[in-house]
Every structure is written in C-alpha cells, then in structure tokens.
Scaffold this motif. Structure first.
Motif, PDB file in Angstrom:
ATOM      1  N   SER A  37       0.739  -1.080  -0.020  1.00 61.61           N
ATOM      2  CA  SER A  37      -0.058   0.014   0.054  1.00 61.61           C
ATOM      3  C   SER A  37       0.988   1.050   0.112  1.00 61.61           C
ATOM      4  CB  SER A  37      -0.970   0.101   1.257  1.00 61.61           C
ATOM      5  OG  SER A  37      -1.568   1.206   1.258  1.00 61.61           O
ATOM      6  N   LEU A  38       1.893   1.191   0.733  1.00 57.78           N
ATOM      7  CA  LEU A  38       2.782   2.512   0.785  1.00 57.78           C
ATOM      8  C   LEU A  38       3.550   2.497  -0.324  1.00 57.78           C
ATOM      9  CD1 LEU A  38       4.558   1.931   4.429  1.00 57.78           C
ATOM     10  CD2 LEU A  38       2.936   3.447   3.719  1.00 57.78           C
ATOM     11  N   ILE A  39       3.998   1.470  -1.074  1.00 59.88           N
ATOM     12  CA  ILE A  39       4.628   1.518  -2.557  1.00 59.88           C
ATOM     13  C   ILE A  39       3.601   2.174  -3.655  1.00 59.88           C
ATOM     14  CG2 ILE A  39       5.306   0.367  -4.477  1.00 59.88           C
ATOM     15  CD1 ILE A  39       6.653  -1.620  -2.168  1.00 59.88           C
ATOM     16  N   ALA A  40       2.306   1.670  -3.700  1.00 58.65           N
ATOM     17  CA  ALA A  40       1.277   2.228  -4.509  1.00 58.65           C
ATOM     18  C   ALA A  40       1.168   3.511  -4.134  1.00 58.65           C
ATOM     19  CB  ALA A  40       0.094   1.310  -4.286  1.00 58.65           C
ATOM     20  N   ASP A  41       0.842   4.268  -2.779  1.00 59.31           N
ATOM     21  CA  ASP A  41       0.840   5.415  -2.508  1.00 59.31           C
ATOM     22  C   ASP A  41       1.969   6.227  -3.078  1.00 59.31           C
ATOM     23  OD1 ASP A  41      -1.778   4.700  -1.438  1.00 59.31           O
ATOM     24  OD2 ASP A  41      -1.024   4.817   0.614  1.00 59.31           O
ATOM     25  N   ALA A  42       3.033   5.965  -2.515  1.00 58.78           N
ATOM     26  CA  ALA A  42       4.282   6.690  -2.808  1.00 58.78           C
ATOM     27  C   ALA A  42       4.493   6.722  -4.689  1.00 58.78           C
ATOM     28  CB  ALA A  42       5.577   5.893  -2.738  1.00 58.78           C
ATOM     29  N   THR A  43       4.025   5.543  -5.530  1.00 65.19           N
ATOM     30  CA  THR A  43       4.026   5.798  -6.939  1.00 65.19           C
ATOM     31  C   THR A  43       2.876   6.882  -7.252  1.00 65.19           C
ATOM     32  OG1 THR A  43       4.717   3.442  -6.891  1.00 65.19           O
ATOM     33  CG2 THR A  43       3.667   4.577  -8.864  1.00 65.19           C
ATOM     34  N   ALA A  44       1.941   6.764  -6.729  1.00 65.59           N
ATOM     35  CA  ALA A  44       0.831   7.748  -7.037  1.00 65.59           C
ATOM     36  C   ALA A  44       1.254   9.144  -6.652  1.00 65.59           C
ATOM     37  CB  ALA A  44      -0.558   7.225  -6.365  1.00 65.59           C
ATOM     38  N   ASP A  45       1.903   9.171  -5.409  1.00 68.14           N
ATOM     39  CA  ASP A  45       2.223  10.629  -5.285  1.00 68.14           C
ATOM     40  C   ASP A  45       3.413  11.203  -6.146  1.00 68.14           C
ATOM     41  OD1 ASP A  45       0.553  10.587  -2.944  1.00 68.14           O
ATOM     42  OD2 ASP A  45       1.953  10.092  -1.573  1.00 68.14           O
ATOM     43  N   ALA A  46       4.218  10.177  -6.705  1.00 63.59           N
ATOM     44  CA  ALA A  46       5.310  10.491  -7.422  1.00 63.59           C
ATOM     45  C   ALA A  46       4.882  10.906  -8.972  1.00 63.59           C
ATOM     46  CB  ALA A  46       6.374   9.376  -7.654  1.00 63.59           C
ATOM     47  N   GLU A  47       3.695  10.183  -9.051  1.00 61.97           N
ATOM     48  CA  GLU A  47       3.149  10.528 -10.742  1.00 61.97           C
ATOM     49  C   GLU A  47       2.469  11.783 -10.374  1.00 61.97           C
ATOM     50  OE1 GLU A  47       0.686   7.045 -11.503  1.00 61.97           O
ATOM     51  OE2 GLU A  47       2.262   5.701 -12.033  1.00 61.97           O
ATOM     52  N   LYS A  48       1.586  12.145  -9.328  1.00 63.30           N
ATOM     53  CA  LYS A  48       1.142  13.271  -9.200  1.00 63.30           C
ATOM     54  C   LYS A  48       2.196  14.408  -9.061  1.00 63.30           C
ATOM     55  CE  LYS A  48      -2.066  15.988  -6.108  1.00 63.30           C
ATOM     56  NZ  LYS A  48      -2.607  15.904  -4.797  1.00 63.30           N
ATOM     57  N   ILE A  49       3.199  14.275  -8.409  1.00 65.84           N
ATOM     58  CA  ILE A  49       4.126  15.106  -8.501  1.00 65.84           C
ATOM     59  C   ILE A  49       4.833  15.555  -9.741  1.00 65.84           C
ATOM     60  CG2 ILE A  49       6.490  15.893  -7.488  1.00 65.84           C
ATOM     61  CD1 ILE A  49       5.707  14.561  -4.856  1.00 65.84           C
ATOM     62  N   SER A  50       5.002  14.590 -10.376  1.00 61.98           N
ATOM     63  CA  SER A  50       5.585  14.574 -11.658  1.00 61.98           C
ATOM     64  C   SER A  50       4.819  14.984 -12.766  1.00 61.98           C
ATOM     65  CB  SER A  50       5.963  13.025 -12.344  1.00 61.98           C
ATOM     66  OG  SER A  50       6.425  13.164 -13.664  1.00 61.98           O
ATOM     67  N   ARG A  51       3.172  14.867 -12.630  1.00 61.39           N
ATOM     68  CA  ARG A  51       2.390  15.756 -13.553  1.00 61.39           C
ATOM     69  C   ARG A  51       2.194  17.208 -13.016  1.00 61.39           C
ATOM     70  NH1 ARG A  51      -0.742  11.002 -12.656  1.00 61.39           N
ATOM     71  NH2 ARG A  51      -1.910  12.022 -10.906  1.00 61.39           N
ATOM     72  N   GLU A  52       2.452  17.369 -12.032  1.00 60.31           N
ATOM     73  CA  GLU A  52       2.147  18.861 -11.652  1.00 60.31           C
ATOM     74  C   GLU A  52       3.569  19.749 -11.809  1.00 60.31           C
ATOM     75  OE1 GLU A  52       1.809  18.753  -7.401  1.00 60.31           O
ATOM     76  OE2 GLU A  52      -0.487  18.225  -7.280  1.00 60.31           O
ATOM     77  N   GLU A  53       4.660  19.053 -11.911  1.00 59.27           N
ATOM     78  CA  GLU A  53       5.913  19.654 -12.301  1.00 59.27           C
ATOM     79  C   GLU A  53       6.069  19.842 -13.842  1.00 59.27           C
ATOM     80  OE1 GLU A  53       9.054  17.149 -10.751  1.00 59.27           O
ATOM     81  OE2 GLU A  53       8.836  18.048  -8.990  1.00 59.27           O
ATOM     82  N   LEU A  54       5.545  18.908 -14.515  1.00 60.46           N
ATOM     83  CA  LEU A  54       5.315  18.904 -15.905  1.00 60.46           C
ATOM     84  C   LEU A  54       4.460  20.174 -16.560  1.00 60.46           C
ATOM     85  CD1 LEU A  54       5.954  17.858 -18.855  1.00 60.46           C
ATOM     86  CD2 LEU A  54       4.080  16.376 -18.678  1.00 60.46           C
ATOM     87  N   ALA A  55       3.350  20.105 -15.677  1.00 60.41           N
ATOM     88  CA  ALA A  55       2.359  21.019 -16.007  1.00 60.41           C
ATOM     89  C   ALA A  55       2.948  22.564 -15.656  1.00 60.41           C
ATOM     90  CB  ALA A  55       0.948  21.036 -15.230  1.00 60.41           C
ATOM     91  N   SER A  56       3.946  22.789 -14.234  1.00 58.26           N
ATOM     92  CA  SER A  56       4.357  23.765 -14.200  1.00 58.26           C
ATOM     93  C   SER A  56       5.596  24.309 -15.155  1.00 58.26           C
ATOM     94  CB  SER A  56       4.968  23.607 -12.832  1.00 58.26           C
ATOM     95  OG  SER A  56       5.663  24.878 -12.319  1.00 58.26           O
ATOM     96  N   ALA A  57       6.067  23.152 -15.670  1.00 58.80           N
ATOM     97  CA  ALA A  57       7.398  23.387 -16.640  1.00 58.80           C
ATOM     98  C   ALA A  57       6.788  23.941 -17.835  1.00 58.80           C
ATOM     99  CB  ALA A  57       8.051  22.120 -16.725  1.00 58.80           C
TER     100      ALA A  57
END
Length: 217
Positions: A37-57
C-alpha cells in the motif's frame, strides 16, 4: 495407545513455537500488505508530483515564450532605430566632408552667408571675420561684394582675418562686439541638422512622416 500430555513441557513448548510462527506469519503478511500500500501510495504521489511539475514546466515555458515574443517588436524597433541613426550619421559625415572639400562656388557662398546675416542684424557697422586663407584668396573685394548683396544703406563693412578660424564660412559681428553670428558652414550644419535629419528620414522613407526620428541633434 499413548496419550499426549498437553501439560507436559514438550507440548507447551510446541504450542508456543506454533503460536510464534503464526504471529510471525501474520506480521509478515501485514508488512507485505502495508508495504504494498505504501509503495502504491508513493507511486501515485510521485506520478502526481511529476504531472504537476510537468504542468508547471509547460506553464513556465509558455510564459518565457510569450515574454520572448513580446520582446521581439522592442528589439526589432531598437535595431531599426540603430540602423536609421547609423545611416543618418553617415549622411551627416558625408555632408561635413563635402563642405570641407568646397566642391561648390565657395566664394559666392561666403558672400551669400555674410549678406544673409547682415540683412537680419540691426546696425550699420559690421566686421566680417574669415580665415587668413580665405582673406588671401578673396582679396579686398569681399566687403564690397557683401555690401551690394545685402542691399542695405548705409552700411560699413570691414574684413578681418581671424587666425582661430579653421572652418569654412564667415562670422559677422557688430563693431561694438555686442552681437556676433557664426555663419560658418559647419556651424550652420550643426544648427540645421535636427530639421535636416528629420526631412531626410521622411523623404527617404526611413520613418513615417509623423514618426519621431530620435537620436541626438
């Protein structure tokens, strides 16, 4: 048939070991579930951060692009103004060169320049200041020629060679030294240049009629 004594040390020890194994297995299973569950949450968080960083970029890139596009007209205008100034400066220097080269009727020009000033200056007594070279070239007739051209009576003119004058043209002053007019050709060019440069720029389509030319006078 042999009966097992559940209260024997061996039986108690086996039960304790079995319970320990069950507890251990439960802990392992729970840890596996939680880690998954932690890995899945971490993966989701990482993907969210990545999407946000991409959008910000992307937003930042668009802002930079818009800024660059906005500066293009400014830079283009600045470059155009610099080119216009360079062209006008070239024309000005060529005019200076032509005046110094005297590729025209210089004698007639000096007479006209002196007469033009005298017509506008009050008084009747004036001194025409010219270079020593011009005095040697023109002789004693310059005063009379200017008097006739000015068309004013009475009019007393004296011609004086000024060692400090190295330009072309004439300076006129009254005998009291209260009024003096520098009508040397290079001095006239400096005075008239602001308007000349505007007319040149408009007539050669360097700028529009009502567009400021800019630059120093």
């Amino acid at each position: 048939m042999t009966q097992t004594n559940h209260n024997s040390p061996e039986a108690l020890s086996g039960e304790i070991l079995a319970e320990a194994r069950r507890a251990c297995d439960e802990i392992i299973h729970r840890a596996q579930r939680e880690s998954g569950s932690l890995i899945a949450d971490a993966t989701a968080d990482a993907e969210k951060i990545s999407r946000e960083e991409l959008a910000s970029a992307k937003i930042e890139a668009m802002q930079r692009r818009e800024l660059m596009l906005a500066t293009i007209p400014v830079e283009t205008g600045r470059f155009r103004s610099a080119r216009i100034e360079a062209i006008l400066d070239g024309i000005r220097e060529e005019a200076r060169r032509q005046l110094l080269a005297r590729n025209f009727d210089y004698h007639e020009t000096v007479v006209a320049l002196a007469a033009e000033v005298i017509r506008q200056m009050p008084g009747t007594d004036f001194v025409l200041k010219i270079s020593a070279a011009d005095q040697a070239a023109f002789g004693d007739k310059l005063g009379e020629e200017v008097r006739q051209r000015a068309g004013r009576l009475p009019l007393n003119l004296a011609v004086s060679a000024d060692p400090a004058m190295t330009g072309v043209g004439v300076m006129v002053r009254d005998t009291e030294g209260k009024r003096i007019w520098d009508n040397q050709l290079l001095s006239r060019l400096e005075r008239l240049w602001p308007e000349l440069r505007r007319q040149i720029a408009v007539r050669t389509s360097l700028v529009e009629k009502n567009e400021p030319v800019g630059g120093a006078a």
